[in-house]
Design a protein around this motif. Sequence first.
Motif, mmCIF file in Angstrom:
data_model
loop_
_atom_site.group_PDB
_atom_site.id
_atom_site.type_symbol
_atom_site.label_atom_id
_atom_site.label_comp_id
_atom_site.label_asym_id
_atom_site.label_seq_id
_atom_site.Cartn_x
_atom_site.Cartn_y
_atom_site.Cartn_z
ATOM 1 N N SER A 270 7.258 3.207 6.492
ATOM 2 C CA SER A 270 4.964 2.738 6.433
ATOM 3 C C SER A 270 5.642 1.588 6.904
ATOM 4 O O SER A 270 5.120 0.864 6.065
ATOM 5 C CB SER A 270 4.971 2.378 5.047
ATOM 6 O OG SER A 270 3.495 2.682 5.421
ATOM 7 N N ASP A 303 -3.788 3.774 -0.661
ATOM 8 C CA ASP A 303 -2.520 3.123 -0.092
ATOM 9 C C ASP A 303 -1.812 4.085 0.011
ATOM 10 O O ASP A 303 -1.512 4.948 -0.882
ATOM 11 C CB ASP A 303 -2.280 2.478 -1.559
ATOM 12 C CG ASP A 303 -0.987 1.679 -1.036
ATOM 13 O OD1 ASP A 303 -0.271 2.517 -0.535
ATOM 14 O OD2 ASP A 303 -0.493 0.170 -1.608
ATOM 15 N N ALA A 322 4.645 -7.893 5.059
ATOM 16 C CA ALA A 322 4.476 -8.763 5.546
ATOM 17 C C ALA A 322 3.562 -9.828 4.736
ATOM 18 O O ALA A 322 3.225 -9.659 3.996
ATOM 19 C CB ALA A 322 3.234 -8.508 6.543
ATOM 20 N N LYS A 334 5.982 -5.071 -4.581
ATOM 21 C CA LYS A 334 5.846 -4.669 -4.051
ATOM 22 C C LYS A 334 7.163 -2.735 -3.711
ATOM 23 O O LYS A 334 6.395 -1.687 -3.866
ATOM 24 C CB LYS A 334 5.629 -4.538 -2.884
ATOM 25 C CG LYS A 334 4.546 -5.319 -2.543
ATOM 26 C CD LYS A 334 3.906 -5.515 -0.539
ATOM 27 C CE LYS A 334 2.816 -6.828 -0.983
ATOM 28 N NZ LYS A 334 2.888 -7.159 0.315
HETATM 29 N N1 CTP Z 1 0.075 -0.034 3.150
HETATM 30 C C1 CTP Z 1 0.118 1.539 2.936
HETATM 31 N N2 CTP Z 1 -1.897 1.656 3.172
HETATM 32 C C2 CTP Z 1 -2.531 0.564 2.773
HETATM 33 C C3 CTP Z 1 -2.078 -0.535 2.749
HETATM 34 C C4 CTP Z 1 -0.527 -1.189 2.350
HETATM 35 O O1 CTP Z 1 0.730 2.842 2.962
HETATM 36 N N3 CTP Z 1 -3.417 0.657 2.509
HETATM 37 C C5 CTP Z 1 1.857 0.471 3.378
HETATM 38 C C6 CTP Z 1 1.965 -0.637 4.859
HETATM 39 O O2 CTP Z 1 2.473 -0.044 5.485
HETATM 40 C C7 CTP Z 1 3.373 -1.668 4.114
HETATM 41 C C8 CTP Z 1 3.545 -1.928 2.690
HETATM 42 O O3 CTP Z 1 2.385 -1.232 2.046
HETATM 43 O O4 CTP Z 1 4.163 -0.589 4.341
HETATM 44 C C9 CTP Z 1 3.050 -3.284 2.097
HETATM 45 O O5 CTP Z 1 1.659 -3.671 2.513
HETATM 46 P P1 CTP Z 1 1.503 -5.656 2.641
HETATM 47 O O6 CTP Z 1 -0.478 -5.213 2.883
HETATM 48 O O7 CTP Z 1 1.989 -6.092 2.502
HETATM 49 O O8 CTP Z 1 0.902 -4.842 0.888
HETATM 50 P P2 CTP Z 1 -0.534 -4.687 -0.367
HETATM 51 O O9 CTP Z 1 0.213 -3.621 -0.748
HETATM 52 O O10 CTP Z 1 -1.018 -4.116 0.720
HETATM 53 O O11 CTP Z 1 -0.318 -6.134 -0.884
HETATM 54 P P3 CTP Z 1 -1.176 -7.697 -0.321
HETATM 55 O O12 CTP Z 1 -2.168 -7.357 0.874
HETATM 56 O O13 CTP Z 1 -1.645 -7.981 -1.755
HETATM 57 O O14 CTP Z 1 -0.472 -8.120 0.235
#
Ligand code: CTP
Length: 397
Positions: A270, A303, A322, A334
């Motif tokens: 992902s 998510d 990221a 995470k």
């Molecule tokens: N991801 C996903 N679906 C979402 C948000 C995130 O599949 N709605 C996946 C991204 O592709 C990545 C991972 O989760 O592999 C981490 O995403 P990130 O945005 O960094 O983490 P979050 O859990 O959304 O935390 P935050 O934004 O609070 O840092």
Amino acid sequence: MGGLKGQHIVLIVGGGIAAYKAPDLVRRLAERGAEVRVVMTRGAEHFVTATTFHAISHHRVYHSLWDTETESGMAHLQLARWADIVLVAPATAHLIAELAHGFAGDLATTLALATDARLVLAPAMNRRMWRHPATGINVETLAARGARILGPATGELAERESGPGRMLEPVEIAQALDGAGPLAGKRVLVTAGPTEEPIDPVRFVGNRSSGRMGYAVANAALNAGAEVTLVSGPTALAPPSGAKLIPVRTAGEMAKAVDEHIADNELFISVAAVADYTPKQPAKDKIKKTGKTLTLELVRTPDILAEVAAAKKRPYCVGFAAETTDVVEHARAKLREKKLDLICANRVGDEHGFGREDNALVAISADGETDLGHGSKQVLAERLIALIAERLPHESG
Ligand code: CTP
């Protein structure tokens, strides 16, 4: 990738020291059932002779645009039509630059411009030339048009240097083209790019992801022999040839596409920068600037990764984190929260990450960390796929 049996390959040999491996490459491709014709650049003739290629390929070797021996003197058009794959090995910095910019000054480059065949490059050069931004941009340009990039490997180079720039071994190139690498027979689903969440018919909430990292991961998985489905948000990139592309726009569409295609995949990577929130009620008509302020109400998106990882029958799940601060700590959290097998911590915001050529990645699992180092997204993607390929059979059960 469907295998090499019966495939027509035009091998363009560039003028680098790795050209000495090209005769072996012809043999390896032929062993796997491909038919090979060789085109030499003028530079290649300094390193290896046409006689060698003639003896190994059992066919005449092509050098020049102005060759009267060939029927009607149109070798480039005949070869362009005949080819299923145009393989450039070694792809030198100069040849990569010419191909990226559409130069057509010799037989090799004219042929590459005149063909509909899949373009595959195996770069080989000095590590400084490989790391030069000019080369980086040229490689990205070709990859963005759908060219497959095989390697380069890191190791001993000419001039007693070591680093990234060594051409993959002929057997590795043949394996990659034949779909026979360490992920052979495995199905991999990759998400890539940003998502766009509509505010009204002309505006959206988005992010700066270019999609390059996800596309590089898809390319590396293809090189390792996997069958790849690429679910991608809007990008300016062409998918690597051989991948099944499913274009989407919003997080909701991405979640639906993943849900529909995830069954039977052994691996889910992902990489997409999925919007965490989306406007609750996108306006039907374009919003007019009436008030001094404008408030948008946003709601959480699904998510996608956490949902796939929570399923009973689940693939090996790899996430990307990221982060701008405390990169490894946040990524580790995470990994736990989303119940992943592996997460790649990716520093963004300064000289790395979104929209940049270079990246720095650390892969983290429950049992430790692997520093994938610093380099182009292509090189890091190859290292990540190699790491996953080592772990896949053990950890996915
Ligand atoms: N991801 C996903 N679906 C979402 C948000 C995130 O599949 N709605 C996946 C991204 O592709 C990545 C991972 O989760 O592999 C981490 O995403 P990130 O945005 O960094 O983490 P979050 O859990 O959304 O935390 P935050 O934004 O609070 O840092």
